[in-house]
Design a protein around this motif. Structure first.
Motif, PDB file in Angstrom:
ATOM      1  N   SER A  63       0.565   3.934  -3.113  1.00 38.37           N
ATOM      2  CA  SER A  63      -0.187   5.116  -2.675  1.00 38.37           C
ATOM      3  C   SER A  63       0.154   6.326  -3.541  1.00 38.37           C
ATOM      4  O   SER A  63      -0.605   7.289  -3.607  1.00 38.37           O
ATOM      5  N   LEU A  64       1.316   6.265  -4.232  1.00 42.20           N
ATOM      6  CA  LEU A  64       1.717   7.328  -5.155  1.00 42.20           C
ATOM      7  C   LEU A  64       0.669   7.544  -6.239  1.00 42.20           C
ATOM      8  O   LEU A  64       0.551   8.631  -6.801  1.00 42.20           O
ATOM      9  N   PHE A  65      -0.068   6.489  -6.555  1.00 39.39           N
ATOM     10  CA  PHE A  65      -1.028   6.532  -7.661  1.00 39.39           C
ATOM     11  C   PHE A  65      -2.466   6.531  -7.163  1.00 39.39           C
ATOM     12  O   PHE A  65      -3.394   6.268  -7.919  1.00 39.39           O
ATOM     13  N   ASN A  66      -2.647   6.806  -5.870  1.00 33.66           N
ATOM     14  CA  ASN A  66      -3.980   6.852  -5.260  1.00 33.66           C
ATOM     15  C   ASN A  66      -4.738   5.533  -5.444  1.00 33.66           C
ATOM     16  O   ASN A  66      -5.928   5.515  -5.721  1.00 33.66           O
ATOM     17  N   LEU A  67      -3.999   4.442  -5.297  1.00 31.17           N
ATOM     18  CA  LEU A  67      -4.600   3.121  -5.419  1.00 31.17           C
ATOM     19  C   LEU A  67      -4.688   2.462  -4.047  1.00 31.17           C
ATOM     20  O   LEU A  67      -3.799   2.620  -3.212  1.00 31.17           O
ATOM     21  N   GLN A  68      -5.757   1.731  -3.815  1.00 32.07           N
ATOM     22  CA  GLN A  68      -5.966   1.056  -2.539  1.00 32.07           C
ATOM     23  C   GLN A  68      -5.587  -0.418  -2.658  1.00 32.07           C
ATOM     24  O   GLN A  68      -5.975  -1.094  -3.604  1.00 32.07           O
ATOM     25  N   SER A  96       0.826  -1.206   0.000  1.00 32.19           N
ATOM     26  CA  SER A  96       0.000   0.000   0.000  1.00 32.19           C
ATOM     27  C   SER A  96       0.863   1.260   0.000  1.00 32.19           C
ATOM     28  O   SER A  96       0.520   2.267  -0.630  1.00 32.19           O
ATOM     29  N   SER A  97       2.008   1.233   0.695  1.00 35.46           N
ATOM     30  CA  SER A  97       2.875   2.413   0.728  1.00 35.46           C
ATOM     31  C   SER A  97       3.528   2.667  -0.620  1.00 35.46           C
ATOM     32  O   SER A  97       3.823   3.809  -0.973  1.00 35.46           O
TER      33      SER A  97
END
Length: 420
Positions: free
Chosen positions: A13-18, A9-10
């Protein structure tokens, strides 16, 4: 050497993905054969190989998740869809390796000719002044004295960030990277924070890939845009090359360090070649120094390298004494030991590069013979021009082919000698 595991997730998270916050990633790879248990496999489309075809193999080898541009119905591990995996690879690698380029000063060198030489000269000068330096170029990567083989002029993003991470771990403070236009177009330096960058020149090359000189220039300018995005210190530009304008436009707010080979042109650094010496002007002070570097083009490469050191706050006056000991990289006007005559090996692969090389060698007044070679499936439009240049400077020409690929060798040779 690998970074500590990171949560998936970390990284995305750069791409706003969960994603699952508890899924840990042990490595990131674009080659399914290198996947280990816990790897994030990134599917990258290459010239001849599409990484999406190897997703199942990556899963078998223990991949924990896959980053892809299309849905993969035959794998059971998490697949994260993203628009451009080439660009994503650099950003993910930067995060996985703890943003190594922000923990040192990274300098980029781009242009048609002189990239390798400028990179090595800057590396050698940094080391001569006591700096623990790194280098990544066509002739391999160096971490201080250690040589590491690399597959491309600029390695793919994951390998590049891994090398930068190793350099940080070993105490490197300044790293010079040779950056090709292909690397810029394909996102290989994505995620790298550049302290500064130098432009050597732009001449006829790779037009089979870029289609026009304007497109070629704009691709090179991506490096300077990245310097601006990184809030870099400065850009180093060639006063003698009109394409410097495009590089300047890409980083309009960054200070410019101009260099030249003409002593009377306005610039902060000038290196004038005088056969076995060079006049080095730094601002208003000129010093004549012995040199083993041949040709005005190598004077320009030295000036560009000095520009990078100036951007790195080196004392240029102190390093002048190291110029006589500088040597060119292998294959760059490399003199081979043979008594009957002088033999030089040079990797000139463009019309401009060939002409500058032959022009430097004919300065002695001795007759010159050349072995001229070309490769198949590479920019055919430059072959006739290179043959014409060879005939202009040389009394004897031997034409050959070093890698025909799918082309007929006879056709390549005919295109080289059409204007001879």
């Amino acid at each position: 050497m690998r970074s500590r595991p990171k949560s998936l997730s970390s990284l995305v998270s750069l791409f706003n993905l969960q994603t699952d916050p508890n899924l840990m990633i042990t490595s990131i790879e674009t080659d399914s054969r290198k996947v280990i248990p816990g790897s994030l496999f990134i599917c990258v489309r290459g010239y001849t190989v599409d990484g999406h075809q190897y997703a199942k193999e990556a899963e078998r080898n223990g991949a924990a998740a896959i980053l892809a541009e299309e849905d993969l119905k035959d794998v059971t591990i998490p697949v994260i869809l993203i628009e451009n995996t080439k660009i994503a690879a650099g950003k993910v690698a930067d995060a996985f390796y703890d943003q190594p380029s922000r923990k040192m000063r990274v300098y980029g060198v781009t242009g048609t000719n002189g990239k390798t030489t400028t990179t090595k000269l800057a590396y050698d000068l940094f080391r001569a002044t006591g700096v623990k330096a790194g280098m990544i170029s066509t002739v391999g990567a160096r971490i201080d004295e250690e040589l590491i083989e690399t597959p491309n002029t600029t390695p793919e993003a994951i390998i590049l960030h891994r090398l930068l991470f190793e350099m940080v771990e070993k105490g490197v403070t300044d790293c010079i990277i040779e950056v090709s236009s292909h690397a810029l177009a394909e996102g290989r330096v994505e995620g790298v924070s550049f302290h500064s960058a130098a432009f050597t020149n732009l001449t006829h090359d790779h037009l089979d890939y870029h289609h026009s000189m304007e497109d070629y220039a704009k691709t090179k300018a991506l490096l300077f845009k990245q310097v601006a995005t990184s809030s870099g210190r400065a850009i180093v530009l060639n006063r003698e090359d009109g394409w410097s304008r495009i590089m300047r436009e890409a980083a309009p707010l960054q200070p410019v360090i101009w260099y030249t080979t003409q002593p009377n042109r306005t610039s902060q650094i000038a290196v004038e070649w005088l056969t076995d010496t060079v006049n080095v002007r730094i601002d208003e002070t000129t010093t004549r120094v012995p040199t083993a570097l041949l040709g005005e083009f190598n004077a320009a490469n030295l000036a560009a390298a000095m520009g990078l050191l100036r951007a790195g706050d080196a004392n240029l006056y102190a390093l002048i004494r190291h110029i006589p000991g500088l040597e060119l990289p292998k294959g760059r006007l490399e003199r081979l030991a043979w008594d009957p005559c002088e033999i030089y090996l040079d990797y000139a692969h463009t019309p401009d590069g060939l002409e500058k090389c032959l022009e430097a060698l004919t300065s002695s007044g001795e007759p010159l013979a050349v072995v001229l070679s070309a490769a198949g499936e590479r920019d055919r439009t430059k072959r006739a021009e290179m043959g014409r240049i060879a005939s202009k400077y040389c009394s004897k020409i031997i034409v050959t082919v070093h890698d025909a690929r799918s082309e007929a060798p006879e056709q390549i040779i005919e295109e080289l000698i059409v204007d001879i």
